[in-house]
Enzyme design. Structure first.
Site, PDB file in Angstrom:
ATOM      1  N   GLY A  14       4.419 -10.186   9.756  1.00 30.35           N
ATOM      2  CA  GLY A  14       5.392 -10.829  10.220  1.00 30.35           C
ATOM      3  C   GLY A  14       6.557  -9.758  10.783  1.00 30.35           C
ATOM      4  O   GLY A  14       6.814  -9.804  11.720  1.00 30.35           O
ATOM      5  N   PHE A  15       6.787  -8.944   9.841  1.00 31.60           N
ATOM      6  CA  PHE A  15       7.901  -7.969  10.049  1.00 31.60           C
ATOM      7  C   PHE A  15       9.431  -8.737  10.289  1.00 31.60           C
ATOM      8  O   PHE A  15      10.167  -7.771  10.903  1.00 31.60           O
ATOM      9  CB  PHE A  15       7.458  -6.623  11.061  1.00 31.60           C
ATOM     10  N   GLY A  54       1.148 -10.033   3.903  1.00 27.61           N
ATOM     11  CA  GLY A  54       0.175  -9.015   3.681  1.00 27.61           C
ATOM     12  C   GLY A  54       0.691  -8.007   2.831  1.00 27.61           C
ATOM     13  O   GLY A  54       0.409  -6.570   2.346  1.00 27.61           O
ATOM     14  N   THR A  55       1.848  -7.984   1.990  1.00 27.01           N
ATOM     15  CA  THR A  55       2.508  -7.412   1.293  1.00 27.01           C
ATOM     16  C   THR A  55       1.939  -7.032   0.024  1.00 27.01           C
ATOM     17  O   THR A  55       2.537  -6.220  -0.764  1.00 27.01           O
ATOM     18  CB  THR A  55       4.292  -7.897   1.093  1.00 27.01           C
ATOM     19  N   LYS A  64       0.412   0.423  -6.277  1.00 25.87           N
ATOM     20  CA  LYS A  64      -0.606   0.504  -5.050  1.00 25.87           C
ATOM     21  C   LYS A  64      -0.200  -0.294  -3.856  1.00 25.87           C
ATOM     22  O   LYS A  64      -0.102   0.116  -2.834  1.00 25.87           O
ATOM     23  CB  LYS A  64      -2.018  -0.317  -5.453  1.00 25.87           C
ATOM     24  N   LYS A 106      13.971  -3.258  -7.103  1.00 29.87           N
ATOM     25  CA  LYS A 106      14.698  -3.434  -5.795  1.00 29.87           C
ATOM     26  C   LYS A 106      13.434  -3.792  -4.673  1.00 29.87           C
ATOM     27  O   LYS A 106      12.422  -3.347  -4.924  1.00 29.87           O
ATOM     28  CB  LYS A 106      15.363  -2.301  -5.309  1.00 29.87           C
ATOM     29  N   GLU A 140      11.461  -2.966   3.580  1.00 27.12           N
ATOM     30  CA  GLU A 140      12.044  -2.413   4.544  1.00 27.12           C
ATOM     31  C   GLU A 140      12.251  -1.083   4.719  1.00 27.12           C
ATOM     32  O   GLU A 140      12.743  -0.461   5.682  1.00 27.12           O
ATOM     33  CB  GLU A 140      13.267  -3.358   5.156  1.00 27.12           C
TER      34      GLU A 140
HETATM   35 MO1  MOS Z   1      12.449  -8.555   7.607  1.00 25.05          MO
HETATM   36  S1  MOS Z   1      13.041  -7.967   9.450  1.00 25.05           S
HETATM   37  O1  MOS Z   1      13.966  -9.055   6.957  1.00 25.05           O
HETATM   38  O2  MOS Z   1      11.672 -10.143   7.823  1.00 25.05           O
END
Ligand code: MOS
Length: 684
Positions: free
Chosen positions: A232-233, A459-460, A576, A644, A648
């Protein structure tokens, strides 16, 4: 319950749904089998500004299998305004805007017929180019999501006038597009006056509220299901207009409707990073001690909604200059509305600030790492608060040691055959925040535990780390915990956005699991009621990015043979998946530095880069040795896990590190991204 801690937090656990994904069993939005579903193809505008005069759907309706053509003439009402208020008038506000859909029994018929819909327009003159002297620039009331637009402390102009050394340069970044592997997709199903959506998004609960509002429905009549999401990003952070279109189309034909945004349509329908023009003016004493930072930003928005990116916020808190000014001005153009793209604000802002810091180091004749260390603030320069934890200097030192920084030479002085070689560095930073969320936990009769939370795993590895957090809190094995996510029925929860997902959901999961440990079989919790008893603290993650580049003296080809990121992001819950987040961010940062650029053609008023051939994202051949590591840090002030956010920060600063390394290799400063070979030709 008396069980030893499982130490699930901190373990490099494989993705809990990994096998399901590899086997192709994990269902993404479009893949759900829905009885009786039909297919919609989106019709988009071919002009940038004007109005639809006439629609001829005859040829489209004649295609076998076509059920209907949805346009503003038969769509029905959508509430509100902005991007989701589709098909409410014949107005066209940008090229590629949704102006209709063809609905058919098969995907192929829908696509074929979509090309046959004939639209006549009354065309008006468009304006699509951002300029720092655009007469339409204005000061927005706030910048994303709610930062002050401008700040000023001290007497910046005077400090700049009196400074022994100054850097005063303009940096630009282009429009850039998120290109998630899974394009945006929605299936809309109306049943008994309620709406169910299978949708690819970063937060099912927020999607539900927003879509319900757009359709004028009570929130509880809409359910959004998003079990698996392929990236998504930021582009899937807020519901996109095609989701509303799917609902309108399904209502029109009284059948479930599937819509997949095409790769090409992702370049107009899913948001993008605004281009920026940034003037950075630094003043310093001869030893590099900053006396003033001014960071003034120009960027764009659309005519249908305001998105004002917070580009200069990093210059408010990163370094200790006593005199600081930041400002943001935006101009509405006949373009799609910009939106979130990994570290909106911090990422483009740090390209400018960290390039300027490199220029200042050179002007002062000191090492760029030393310059940053000299300007390390004791407290947050903006708020005056202490930092919860701030380990930027440790990251810089650790990275310098590991990367071999001491081997760096003067700009343009190191050569290996036909290649110029250089090293560059930049800082990284990103806010460490969290937001209220609800969660549910239940102790099952068979000794296992079920957790439900409307989290999103884009996907994180979110599903995996939430399993670890629950197991750790309960003191049980990972295998005995089942975490269910991606369903708006699970209640309010933060988005996967702003690097706040794990912090926000994890805090709720900890709270729910702690309640089970008191002996309850079931717990519903809401972290919005938790008062923040802490003293006010500035909470940010930090990092340092190191890059080696090689520039070919004949072709000006730029390679990045080595990159290293060292991060300070609190406790790392899963080394990982965390490493993947950092490497992914850095890869996207190298890509920003060298490749990514959405080109707008002023003559047609639209983006001409609109596929993965014309818009290059890096492949394996582009990324060589890239490594991410972190220093030991536990921050007890952000969330109960001591962590934290990490989604990003990996992209923040990378592009500056690359441009700084290009300068070190060649002696040529490139202030406009991407650093393309043509920007070096004739200058080496
Ligand atoms: Mo991220 S740009 O805060 O989904």
């Amino acid at each position: 319950m008396t069980v030893a801690p499982s130490r699930a937090i901190g373990a490099p656990v494989d993705r809990v749904e990994g096998a399901e994904k590899v086997a192709g069993e994990a269902r993404y939005a479009y893949e759900h089998d829905v009885e009786g579903a039909v297919y919609a193809a989106i019709v988009t505008s071919t002009i940038a500004r004007g109005a639809i005069r006439a629609i001829d759907a005859g040829a489209a309706l004649a295609v076998t299998g076509v059920l209907a053509v949805l346009t503003h003439e038969n769509a029905g009402a959508v509430e509100g305004e902005g991007e989701l208020a589709i098909l409410q008038s014949p107005r066209v506000s940008y090229r590629g805007q949704i102006i209709g859909a063809v609905i058919a029994e098969t995907y192929e018929a829908a696509r074929e017929a979509e090309r046959l819909v004939r639209i006549d327009y009354d065309v008006e003159e468009h304006d699509v180019v951002l300029r720092a002297d655009h007469p339409g620039l204005y000061k927005p009331d706030k910048v994303n999501p709610s930062f002050p637009t401008d700040t000023e402390e001290g007497d910046v102009d005077r400090a700049l006038e009196e400074a022994a050394v100054t850097v005063d340069e303009t940096y630009t970044t282009p429009a850039e597009h998120n290109n998630a592997m899974e394009p945006h997709a929605t299936i809309a199903i109306w049943e008994n006056g309620g709406l169910t959506l299978y949708d690819s998004n970063q937060g099912a609960f927020r999607a539900r509220q927003t879509i319900a509002d757009a359709l004028g429905l009570p929130h509880d009549r809409v359910r959004v299901i998003s079990h698996h999401v392929g990236g998504g990003f930021g582009s899937k952070g807020l519901p996109r207009p095609h989701a509303v279109l799917a609902a309108l189309a399904a209502r029109l034909v009284d059948r479930p409707v599937k819509i997949a945004v095409t790769r090409q349509q992702m370049f107009t329908l899913t948001g993008y990073r605004t281009p920026t023009i940034q003037r950075v003016h630094l003043g310093a004493q001869a030893d590099g001690t900053l006396t003033a930072i001014a960071h003034d930003v120009f960027e764009q928005t659309s005519t249908i909604a305001e998105f004002a990116e917070q580009t200069a916020v990093v210059s408010r808190m990163l370094y200790a200059a006593p005199n600081r000014r930041t400002s943001h001005r935006v101009v509405p153009l006949n373009v799609p509305t910009p939106s979130w793209m990994r570290a909106p604000g911090e990422c483009p802002g740090m390209f400018a600030l960290e390039s300027a810091m490199d220029e200042l180091a050179i002007a002062c004749g000191i090492d760029p790492i030393e310059l940053r260390i000299r300007n390390e603030p004791e407290i947050d320069p903006e708020s005056g608060n202490r930092f919860s934890t701030r380990n930027l200097v440790a990251c810089l030192r650790e990275g310098a040691e590991r990367f071999g920084w001491s081997e760096r030479t003067e700009p343009g002085s190191r050569r290996d055959g036909r290649w110029l070689v250089g090293l560059g560095v930049a800082s990284s930073t990103y806010p460490a925040r969290r937001a209220p969320s609800t969660a549910y936990a239940r102790a099952e009769a068979d000794g296992t535990y079920t957790i439900r939370i409307a989290a999103a795993d884009i996907g994180t590895g979110a599903r995996t780390v939430l399993t670890q957090i629950a197991a750790d809190t309960l003191g049980v094995s990972l295998e005995s915990v089942c975490v269910e996510i991606g369903d708006s029925d699970y209640g309010q929860a933060m988005l996967a956005g702003g690097s706040m997902g794990t912090s926000s959901w994890g805090a709720a999961v900890v709270k729910a699991c702690r309640e089970l440990r008191t002996g309850k079989d079931e717990a519903h919790v809401d972290t919005s009621v938790d008062a923040d008893a802490d003293e006010p603290l500035a909470k940010h993650a930090f990092g340092a990015q190191f890059v080696e580049v090689r520039v070919n003296v004949d072709t000006c080809e730029i390679r990045v043979p080595r990159a290293l990121g060292v991060f300070a992001c609190g406790r790392i819950i899963n080394p990982k998946t965390a490493r993947s987040q950092f490497l992914g961010g850095m890869t996207m940062g190298v890509s920003m530095a060298l490749f990514e650029e959405t080109v707008i053609d002023p003559s047609i008023g639209g983006f001409v880069t609109q596929d993965l051939a014309t818009y290059h994202v890096p492949v394996n051949a582009d990324i060589e040795e890239i490594e991410a590591t972190w220093i030991d840090e536990v921050d007890p002030h952000v969330n109960p896990m001591g962590s934290k956010g990490i989604g990003e920060i990996g992209i923040v600063g990378t592009a500056a590190a690359v441009a700084n390394a290009v300068h070190n290799a060649t002696g040529v400063r490139v202030r406009d991204l991407p650093v393309r070979p043509d920007r070096l030709i004739g200058r080496l």
